[in-house]
Design a protein around this motif. Structure first.
Motif, PDB file in Angstrom:
ATOM      1  N   LYS A  59       0.812  -1.210   0.000  1.00 13.05           N
ATOM      2  CA  LYS A  59       0.000   0.000   0.000  1.00 13.05           C
ATOM      3  C   LYS A  59       0.854   1.272   0.000  1.00 13.05           C
ATOM      4  CE  LYS A  59      -3.707  -2.140   2.761  1.00 13.05           C
ATOM      5  NZ  LYS A  59      -4.428  -2.070   4.063  1.00 13.05           N
ATOM      6  N   GLN A 185      -5.331  -1.016  -5.854  1.00 17.03           N
ATOM      7  CA  GLN A 185      -4.691  -0.704  -4.569  1.00 17.03           C
ATOM      8  C   GLN A 185      -3.757   0.487  -4.696  1.00 17.03           C
ATOM      9  OE1 GLN A 185      -1.390  -3.238  -2.960  1.00 17.03           O
ATOM     10  NE2 GLN A 185      -2.851  -3.720  -1.344  1.00 17.03           N
ATOM     11  N   TRP A 186      -3.095   0.612  -5.829  1.00 18.24           N
ATOM     12  CA  TRP A 186      -2.115   1.680  -6.030  1.00 18.24           C
ATOM     13  C   TRP A 186      -2.714   2.961  -6.589  1.00 18.24           C
ATOM     14  CZ3 TRP A 186       1.364  -2.221  -9.042  1.00 18.24           C
ATOM     15  CH2 TRP A 186       2.011  -3.057  -8.134  1.00 18.24           C
ATOM     16  N   GLN A 191      -6.430   3.396  -2.557  1.00 18.83           N
ATOM     17  CA  GLN A 191      -5.287   4.250  -2.256  1.00 18.83           C
ATOM     18  C   GLN A 191      -5.739   5.565  -1.631  1.00 18.83           C
ATOM     19  OE1 GLN A 191      -1.317   5.475  -1.877  1.00 18.83           O
ATOM     20  NE2 GLN A 191      -2.204   3.462  -2.277  1.00 18.83           N
TER      21      GLN A 191
END
Length: 237
Positions: A59, A185-186, A191
């Motif tokens: 993360k 997620q990025w 995020q």
């Protein structure tokens, strides 16, 4: 139908042009080079394979990549580093990529890319500076870390409405494959939620913990064994 397509796209070439790639090694680091006319500008991509980081560490990768490209150096404050980068390069940025490794479609490769361009005459200064950014940048400096965290959160928040469809697509696709889950997620809502969490009640102790995690990621990722280099320049062979 074919005639109609030709009329619509008259400028499309009938054949595909392949860019020749030369392979060599510097030490044990693979180097791919493309000898193309670039009008005196050299382009270098540093690709680091990301090893088995924990879910928590993964993360932090967007923050890590941002800090590597925009932190201070020992004895040189951030604003001066930014000035030196501007004088000696045409840009130094980063991005993350998750992809399926062919032909084993079950194998996933996560990578972090750092992209650099500079004038041929400035190559030694530019490359030495980027090496220092990789090895010495003060990515755990609390004041700069706090500023970057706020900047990233604000950028994500501002992009939700104009790019809402992209966020929704990433969110929906994250359930379909591991690569899309990583991308979400990025770069997705996950995020943004993570950045909101990091920015809540931020204090020196919290910043110190974040800095420790970033330094641990650097020790695992920015290693010669993980590195490949891609060069595009005139006479790059």
């Amino acid at each position: 139908l074919f005639v109609d397509l030709v009329q619509i796209f008259p400028l499309l070439p009938p054949d595909i042009n392949y860019i020749e790639t030369s392979f060599s090694e510097i030490g044990k680091i693979p180097v791919y080079s493309h000898d193309l006319f670039t009008n005196g500008i050299d382009y270098v991509d540093y690709s680091f394979d990301i090893p088995g980081l924990s879910e928590e560490e993964s993360k932090y990768l967007p923050l890590f990549s941002k800090m590597i490209t925009s932190a201070s150096l020992p004895g040189i404050p951030y604003d001066e580093v930014a000035r030196i980068l501007t004088l000696n390069t045409g840009g130094f940025g980063s991005f993350l990529e998750s992809s399926i490794v062919h032909p084993d479609r079950k194998k996933i490769r996560d990578s972090i890319f750092f992209r650099l361009k500079f004038l041929e005459a400035d190559y030694k200064t530019a490359l030495d500076l980027i090496l220092r950014m990789f090895l010495e940048s003060e990515i755990s400096e609390e004041k700069r870390l706090k500023d970057v965290l706020a900047e990233m959160r604000n950028d994500y928040t501002a992009s939700v409405i104009p790019s809402g469809n992209a966020f929704a697509t990433l969110r929906a696709g994250s359930r379909l494959s591991e690569t899309l889950r990583r991308e979400e997620q990025w770069r997705g809502i996950s995020q943004l939620l993570f950045l909101n969490e990091l920015n809540e009640n931020i204090d020196s102790g919290h910043l110190k913990k974040i800095g420790t995690i970033l330094e641990a990621i650097r020790d695992k990722v920015l290693r010669n064994q993980m590195l490949s280099i891609n060069i595009t320049a005139s006479g790059s062979e």
